[in-house]
Write a protein that holds these residues in place. Structure first.
Motif, PDB file in Angstrom:
ATOM      1  N   SER A 100       0.859  -1.195   0.000  1.00 58.38           N
ATOM      2  CA  SER A 100       0.000   0.000   0.000  1.00 58.38           C
ATOM      3  C   SER A 100       0.884   1.230   0.000  1.00 58.38           C
ATOM      4  O   SER A 100       1.983   1.217   0.559  1.00 58.38           O
ATOM      5  CB  SER A 100      -0.919   0.018   1.234  1.00 58.38           C
ATOM      6  N   MET A 101       0.435   2.273  -0.642  1.00 56.61           N
ATOM      7  CA  MET A 101       1.155   3.532  -0.686  1.00 56.61           C
ATOM      8  C   MET A 101       0.263   4.611  -0.087  1.00 56.61           C
ATOM      9  O   MET A 101      -0.934   4.676  -0.375  1.00 56.61           O
ATOM     10  CB  MET A 101       1.531   3.892  -2.130  1.00 56.61           C
ATOM     11  N   HIS A 102       0.854   5.429   0.753  1.00 58.44           N
ATOM     12  CA  HIS A 102       0.085   6.481   1.417  1.00 58.44           C
ATOM     13  C   HIS A 102       0.710   7.832   1.107  1.00 58.44           C
ATOM     14  O   HIS A 102       1.918   8.016   1.276  1.00 58.44           O
ATOM     15  CB  HIS A 102       0.064   6.255   2.934  1.00 58.44           C
ATOM     16  N   ALA A 103      -0.105   8.754   0.662  1.00 59.70           N
ATOM     17  CA  ALA A 103       0.388  10.099   0.421  1.00 59.70           C
ATOM     18  C   ALA A 103       0.715  10.762   1.753  1.00 59.70           C
ATOM     19  O   ALA A 103       0.095  10.481   2.776  1.00 59.70           O
ATOM     20  CB  ALA A 103      -0.665  10.914  -0.326  1.00 59.70           C
ATOM     21  N   TRP A 104       1.715  11.624   1.721  1.00 62.58           N
ATOM     22  CA  TRP A 104       2.066  12.354   2.938  1.00 62.58           C
ATOM     23  C   TRP A 104       0.908  13.282   3.313  1.00 62.58           C
ATOM     24  O   TRP A 104       0.305  13.925   2.457  1.00 62.58           O
ATOM     25  CB  TRP A 104       3.330  13.174   2.726  1.00 62.58           C
ATOM     26  N   VAL A 105       0.586  13.327   4.579  1.00 63.08           N
ATOM     27  CA  VAL A 105      -0.545  14.140   5.034  1.00 63.08           C
ATOM     28  C   VAL A 105      -0.031  15.531   5.397  1.00 63.08           C
ATOM     29  O   VAL A 105       0.809  15.680   6.287  1.00 63.08           O
ATOM     30  CB  VAL A 105      -1.231  13.494   6.255  1.00 63.08           C
ATOM     31  N   ASP A 106      -0.529  16.525   4.691  1.00 68.30           N
ATOM     32  CA  ASP A 106      -0.169  17.910   5.010  1.00 68.30           C
ATOM     33  C   ASP A 106      -1.069  18.442   6.116  1.00 68.30           C
ATOM     34  O   ASP A 106      -2.088  17.851   6.454  1.00 68.30           O
ATOM     35  CB  ASP A 106      -0.314  18.788   3.759  1.00 68.30           C
ATOM     36  N   GLY A 107      -0.693  19.579   6.628  1.00 69.78           N
ATOM     37  CA  GLY A 107      -1.532  20.236   7.626  1.00 69.78           C
ATOM     38  C   GLY A 107      -1.511  19.580   8.982  1.00 69.78           C
ATOM     39  O   GLY A 107      -2.532  19.558   9.682  1.00 69.78           O
TER      40      GLY A 107
END
Length: 278
Positions: free
Chosen positions: A41-48
């Protein structure tokens, strides 16, 4: 490994004249095993995201030590929502045996939003049936550890355990969280927390995921040799790598749940329900 005479339908001489010379990379490619598909699985970096300041006052409020001048009961009540979030995360970490949130850097929240419970890579690192209620003590800063001690928190030694004398387990919890935990603890067979988790992960692409974990099992052999100056016996230690059945992990969840509720009951007995429940 096979010689030219093993090539089907050709002799050694024919093969040497009709086929170009095979280089070492060609041979390696020919010997490579068939590709294996692995689910990832790939997870985008969470901003904010914002780091949460793990103030000492929060520990004093959650542990019940509100006699300290920096943590009045009135102030604790004003921050009941945040304290409930902190309590919920520590309860969840205790259920899965994840002690990595001792590091304050692992406490993040969405900007102007809730706390995040993330990165549980060290869950169950001590095995399926190990119960560590000291996870309820929160971050190292709350324990009064020095930076040098923080650097060695992961060393599971007697010396490290002795430094936990400053550990104060939280004693305040959200009423609705405890009600849900009690409901799961009293559920009939097949509907317990462990059973529900087992059902939820049964369709996972890497099921049975728990049985893919590899643990080091260390045992002490008999003290057969004496080699220290003080003639003290030195125990040989033998380490084996083992995999454990998934049911042990599911049973461990129910075991931890019972131990957590015992701790909550003790808090209620000592401090009263009005104090304990947020």
């Amino acid at each position: 490994g096979a010689g030219d005479d093993d090539l089907p339908g050709s002799s050694a001489a024919a093969a040497s004249h009709s086929s170009p010379a095979r280089t070492a990379p060609d041979l390696e490619a020919a010997a490579a095993p068939a590709p294996v598909s692995v689910a990832v699985s790939m997870h985008a970096w969470v901003d904010g995201l914002d780091a949460l300041e793990m103030r000492q006052e929060w520990m004093l409020c959650l542990s019940g030590d509100v006699t300290h001048r920096s943590a009045s009961e009135a102030e604790c009540r004003r921050h009941a929502s945040l304290l409930g979030e902190l309590s919920d995360v520590l309860l969840f970490d205790t259920l899965i045996g994840d002690d990595d949130r001792k590091n304050a850097k692992n406490w993040l929240r969405l900007r102007n939003g809730p706390l995040l419970s993330f990165d549980s890579g060290l869950a169950w690192r001590h095995g399926p049936l190990h119960v560590d209620l000291d996870i309820l003590c929160g971050v190292n800063r709350w324990r009064g550890w020095s930076p040098e001690e923080w650097a060695h928190w992961w060393e599971d030694t007697m010396e490290t355990r002795a430094r936990l004398r400053g550990c104060k387990r939280i004693c305040r919890f959200r009423r609705e969280t405890v009600a849900r935990l009690r409901e799961l603890a009293s559920a009939p067979a097949g509907h317990t927390l462990g059973a529900k988790v087992g059902e939820a992960i049964s369709a996972d692409l890497i099921h049975p995921v728990f049985e893919r974990a590899l643990y080091s099992c260390e045992t002490a052999a008999s003290a057969a040799r004496i080699s220290s100056p003080a003639e003290e016996p030195i125990r040989e230690r033998v380490t084996d790598s083992v995999r454990l059945a998934q049911q042990l992990f599911l049973d461990g969840l129910d075991l931890r749940l019972r131990r957590i509720l015992q701790h909550i009951d003790q808090c209620v007995h000592i401090r009263g329900a009005d104090f304990v429940y947020l």
